[in-house]
Design a protein around this motif. Sequence first.
Motif, short mmCIF file in Angstrom:
data_model
loop_
_atom_site.label_atom_id
_atom_site.label_comp_id
_atom_site.label_asym_id
_atom_site.label_seq_id
_atom_site.Cartn_x
_atom_site.Cartn_y
_atom_site.Cartn_z
N LEU A 1 -2.92 44.57 -81.11
CA LEU A 1 -1.75 43.73 -80.84
C LEU A 1 -0.60 44.07 -81.80
O LEU A 1 0.56 44.12 -81.40
CB LEU A 1 -2.11 42.25 -80.94
CG LEU A 1 -2.96 41.69 -79.81
CD1 LEU A 1 -3.37 40.26 -80.11
CD2 LEU A 1 -2.21 41.77 -78.50
N ARG A 2 -0.93 44.30 -83.06
CA ARG A 2 0.11 44.67 -84.04
C ARG A 2 0.74 46.02 -83.68
O ARG A 2 1.95 46.19 -83.76
CB ARG A 2 -0.48 44.72 -85.44
CG ARG A 2 -0.79 43.36 -85.99
CD ARG A 2 -1.27 43.45 -87.40
NE ARG A 2 -1.66 42.13 -87.89
CZ ARG A 2 -2.22 41.92 -89.05
NH1 ARG A 2 -2.47 42.93 -89.85
NH2 ARG A 2 -2.54 40.71 -89.42
N ALA B 1 6.77 48.33 -79.39
CA ALA B 1 7.85 47.68 -78.64
C ALA B 1 9.13 47.67 -79.47
O ALA B 1 10.22 47.94 -78.95
CB ALA B 1 7.45 46.27 -78.26
N GLN B 2 9.02 47.37 -80.76
CA GLN B 2 10.20 47.36 -81.63
C GLN B 2 10.79 48.75 -81.76
O GLN B 2 12.01 48.93 -81.72
CB GLN B 2 9.85 46.81 -83.00
CG GLN B 2 9.59 45.32 -83.00
CD GLN B 2 9.17 44.81 -84.36
OE1 GLN B 2 8.90 45.60 -85.28
NE2 GLN B 2 9.10 43.50 -84.50
N ARG C 1 12.78 49.65 -78.64
CA ARG C 1 14.13 49.06 -78.63
C ARG C 1 15.05 49.80 -79.58
O ARG C 1 16.21 50.04 -79.28
CB ARG C 1 14.05 47.58 -79.00
CG ARG C 1 13.53 46.70 -77.89
CD ARG C 1 13.75 45.25 -78.23
NE ARG C 1 12.98 44.85 -79.40
CZ ARG C 1 11.83 44.21 -79.39
NH1 ARG C 1 11.29 43.88 -78.23
NH2 ARG C 1 11.20 43.89 -80.50
N PHE C 2 14.54 50.17 -80.74
CA PHE C 2 15.35 50.89 -81.72
C PHE C 2 15.80 52.24 -81.18
O PHE C 2 16.95 52.62 -81.33
CB PHE C 2 14.56 51.08 -83.02
CG PHE C 2 15.26 51.92 -84.03
CD1 PHE C 2 16.34 51.43 -84.73
CD2 PHE C 2 14.85 53.22 -84.28
CE1 PHE C 2 17.00 52.20 -85.67
CE2 PHE C 2 15.50 54.01 -85.22
CZ PHE C 2 16.58 53.49 -85.91
N SER C 3 14.89 52.95 -80.53
CA SER C 3 15.25 54.27 -80.01
C SER C 3 16.27 54.16 -78.88
O SER C 3 17.14 55.01 -78.74
CB SER C 3 14.01 55.04 -79.55
OG SER C 3 13.43 54.42 -78.43
N ALA C 4 16.19 53.09 -78.08
CA ALA C 4 17.18 52.88 -77.03
C ALA C 4 18.55 52.62 -77.64
O ALA C 4 19.57 53.16 -77.19
CB ALA C 4 16.77 51.72 -76.13
N ASP C 5 18.59 51.80 -78.69
CA ASP C 5 19.86 51.53 -79.38
C ASP C 5 20.39 52.78 -80.04
O ASP C 5 21.59 53.06 -80.03
CB ASP C 5 19.68 50.42 -80.43
CG ASP C 5 19.41 49.07 -79.81
OD1 ASP C 5 19.69 48.90 -78.60
OD2 ASP C 5 18.92 48.17 -80.52
#
Length: 67
Positions: free
Chosen positions: A20-21, A27-28, A31-35
């Motif tokens: 889970l970790r 997931a984080q 999001r960072f790579s998309a930004d």
Amino acid sequence: MIRAERLNQQLGVFNPEVALRVEAINAQLGRFSADLGKVAGALAIISAGILGGTLRCTRGTPALNRR
């Protein structure tokens, strides 16, 4: 990700808490790579605009057109 979980279960090293970790970290990072991709694209567009403006200004200046 499912394949890795199955492999870990078969090897007897699967830990649901750690899984889970890892999923949350992935997931984080996603999001960072998309930004980061958006920022890189914006910088490329800005750089192209600056280059185009610079070329336009230097080509239009008679003193700089001498060769």
